[in-house]
Design an enzyme around this catalytic site. Structure first.
Site, mmCIF file in Angstrom:
data_model
loop_
_atom_site.group_PDB
_atom_site.id
_atom_site.type_symbol
_atom_site.label_atom_id
_atom_site.label_comp_id
_atom_site.label_asym_id
_atom_site.label_seq_id
_atom_site.Cartn_x
_atom_site.Cartn_y
_atom_site.Cartn_z
ATOM 1 N N SER A 59 0.840 -1.189 0.000
ATOM 2 C CA SER A 59 0.000 0.000 0.000
ATOM 3 C C SER A 59 0.883 1.250 0.000
ATOM 4 O O SER A 59 1.707 1.404 -0.899
ATOM 5 C CB SER A 59 -0.958 -0.037 1.193
ATOM 6 O OG SER A 59 -1.921 0.985 1.104
ATOM 7 N N ASP A 78 -9.935 -2.397 -6.517
ATOM 8 C CA ASP A 78 -9.143 -1.363 -5.850
ATOM 9 C C ASP A 78 -9.105 -0.130 -6.749
ATOM 10 O O ASP A 78 -8.673 -0.208 -7.903
ATOM 11 C CB ASP A 78 -7.727 -1.880 -5.592
ATOM 12 C CG ASP A 78 -6.853 -0.882 -4.850
ATOM 13 O OD1 ASP A 78 -7.367 0.179 -4.440
ATOM 14 O OD2 ASP A 78 -5.653 -1.158 -4.689
ATOM 15 N N HIS A 82 -8.196 -4.075 -1.995
ATOM 16 C CA HIS A 82 -6.953 -3.469 -1.525
ATOM 17 C C HIS A 82 -6.492 -4.183 -0.246
ATOM 18 O O HIS A 82 -7.271 -4.436 0.660
ATOM 19 C CB HIS A 82 -7.185 -1.977 -1.247
ATOM 20 C CG HIS A 82 -5.920 -1.214 -0.991
ATOM 21 N ND1 HIS A 82 -5.099 -0.783 -2.010
ATOM 22 C CD2 HIS A 82 -5.327 -0.816 0.166
ATOM 23 C CE1 HIS A 82 -4.062 -0.135 -1.498
ATOM 24 N NE2 HIS A 82 -4.182 -0.145 -0.171
#
Length: 448
Positions: A276, A380, A410
């Site tokens: 991320s 995502d 995600h």
């Protein structure tokens, strides 16, 4: 589509995250100002370090910067304790693996080898190489023995996710993920506990990433000094080997040499992995490594893995429009995270920290970037920009495949409730297949 359980968990996750972000925004800048910083939140579940090989991986925490809260957690797989296997045995492992069926579990935007052997299993070696004899430190953990010829393993720097404001190197979820990666990739993982926002805004987390890379190089050089000092020769004849790791000390009398890295790390095969927003940090560290060049020796960044990077930009992509309210980190919540991370005067979605293809991006040209594997999820909203970045790298002949996972969200391979799903395990296996192309001592044996 994601399961009902994932959808429900996502709703509660976003509510809690939004509440945390709004609370942090409401606190004044003077109250949050803290140069030392924080690298973990008190309300997060953490996993204690375990320096023995109870599950095939030993861990320890190191505070590497006395001026800040920057820490690293070392994940040492048990495979490091055994000498390299004979070539004939390695080939037999590979031949056996070729006959194992493998399910089709992701779409690829680039070629990927399916014929890499799995990580070596070392459960049977624990009695011979574990922590039951001379390899014991005073605190009860593993200590390398100068009598044993141990393996040198590649090093992977891992940067956790959490939207800049949460997450840590020792969180329960990150500990589980790094143990898995250490085993399947057969690498030493250094999980970086960088300083969190808003106590420390940009560029603190990015600078911490570079600082750990430089620290790894320093450790390698100190280990080499110990090695050369430990060999006494008279007229070309070696008389005695000394253990001088404890002779190189800091101002407080503590050894400056990290014994696990000195015995087992090969920094010339260094991989960066970012999860991320950690992907943004990894990409920045890769650029700085390219700029430093030989100044980083013996450290060499040979590849990087960007797992659903936290990219954004002023001009929205199709996925940013269509999937703005997607699962877990939706776009409105992510915008709050960026407001807490970027300094107020620098807030811009085309900031170099946010958009890797921004016109004001500094650093080396893309053609000099290391090989880059990008992992994206179907549901995502950040996926399109990550894919676009990989495509730009491919245009300048950088090896940059994209793995897109169907029905995934995600952080599908790193979030606590999703870590034990088959898709999360498959993702780790696929990362190992690609990474081994660049860290294998046998050349492109594992390449696609």
């Amino acid at each position: 589509m994601p399961s009902v359980a994932v959808k429900l968990y996502s709703v509660f996750f976003k509510l809690l995250l939004k509440h945390r972000l709004q609370n942090l925004i409401s606190i004044s800048a003077d109250e949050l100002s803290d140069s030392f910083g924080v690298s973990t939140r008190s309300d997060e579940s953490v996993s204690a370090a375990n320096p023995s090989f109870t599950d095939g991986v030993a861990t320890k925490d190191i505070h590497i910067d006395p001026m800040t809260s920057l820490t690293v957690r070392i994940f040492l797989p048990e495979s490091a304790l055994s000498p390299s296997e004979p070539d004939s045995l390695k080939l037999r492992h590979r031949d056996d693996y070729h006959h194992q069926p493998r399910s089709d579990r992701r779409h690829s935007h680039g070629p990927l080898n399916q014929n890499s052997p799995p990580a070596e299993r070392n459960e049977s070696r624990r009695n011979s190489y574990g922590c039951n004899n001379e390899n014991i430190e005073p605190y009860g953990g593993y200590a390398p023995s100068p009598k044993r010829n141990s393996r040198k393993l590649p090093v992977m720097l891992q940067f956790h996710g959490g939207g800049w404001v949460s997450g840590s190197s020792d969180s329960a979820a990150n500990d589980f993920f790094c143990r898995r990666i250490a085993k399947v990739c057969d690498v030493i993982v250094l999980a970086v506990g960088y300083r969190l926002a808003p106590e420390n805004r940009y560029p603190a987390a990015f600078e911490d990433g570079v600082k750990v890379l430089n620290w790894l190089g320093k450790q390698a050089n100190l280990a080499e000094c110990c090695k050369s000092l430990g060999n006494r020769r008279v007229n070309g004849v070696e008389l005695k080997k000394l253990n001088v790791q404890g002779h190189i000390k800091d101002a407080f009398g503590a050894s400056m040499v990290e014994p696990w890295l000195a015995a087992h790390a090969d920094p010339s095969r260094c991989v960066l992995l970012g999860v991320s927003n950690g992907g943004n940090i990894a990409d920045y560290v890769a650029r700085k490594a390219v700029e430093a060049g030989k100044l980083l020796e013996p450290v060499k960044v040979v590849a990087q893995v960007l797992m659903y990077p936290f990219f954004i930009g002023n001009n929205p992509t199709q996925s940013e429009i269509k999937l703005a309210n997607s699962y877990f980190y939706d776009k409105p919540v992510s915008v709050l995270a960026w407001k807490l991370f970027l300094p107020e005067k620098e807030f811009d979605f085309d900031h170099p920290a946010a958009n890797p293809l921004a016109h004001n991006r500094s650093g080396p040209p893309l053609k000099l970037m290391p090989p880059t594997l990008t992992v994206v999820a179907e549901h995502d909203w950040m996926r399109d920009r990550a894919i676009a970045y990989a495509e730009e790298l491919r245009k300048v002949n950088v090896d940059s495949p994209v793995l897109e996972y169907k029905d995934a969200v995600h952080e599908f391979a790193t979030l606590d409730m999703l870590l034990k799903t088959p898709q999360a395990q498959a993702c780790a296996d696929d990362i190992a297949i690609w990474v081994k192309k660049y860290i294998s001592l046998r050349g492109h044996e594992f390449s696609y």
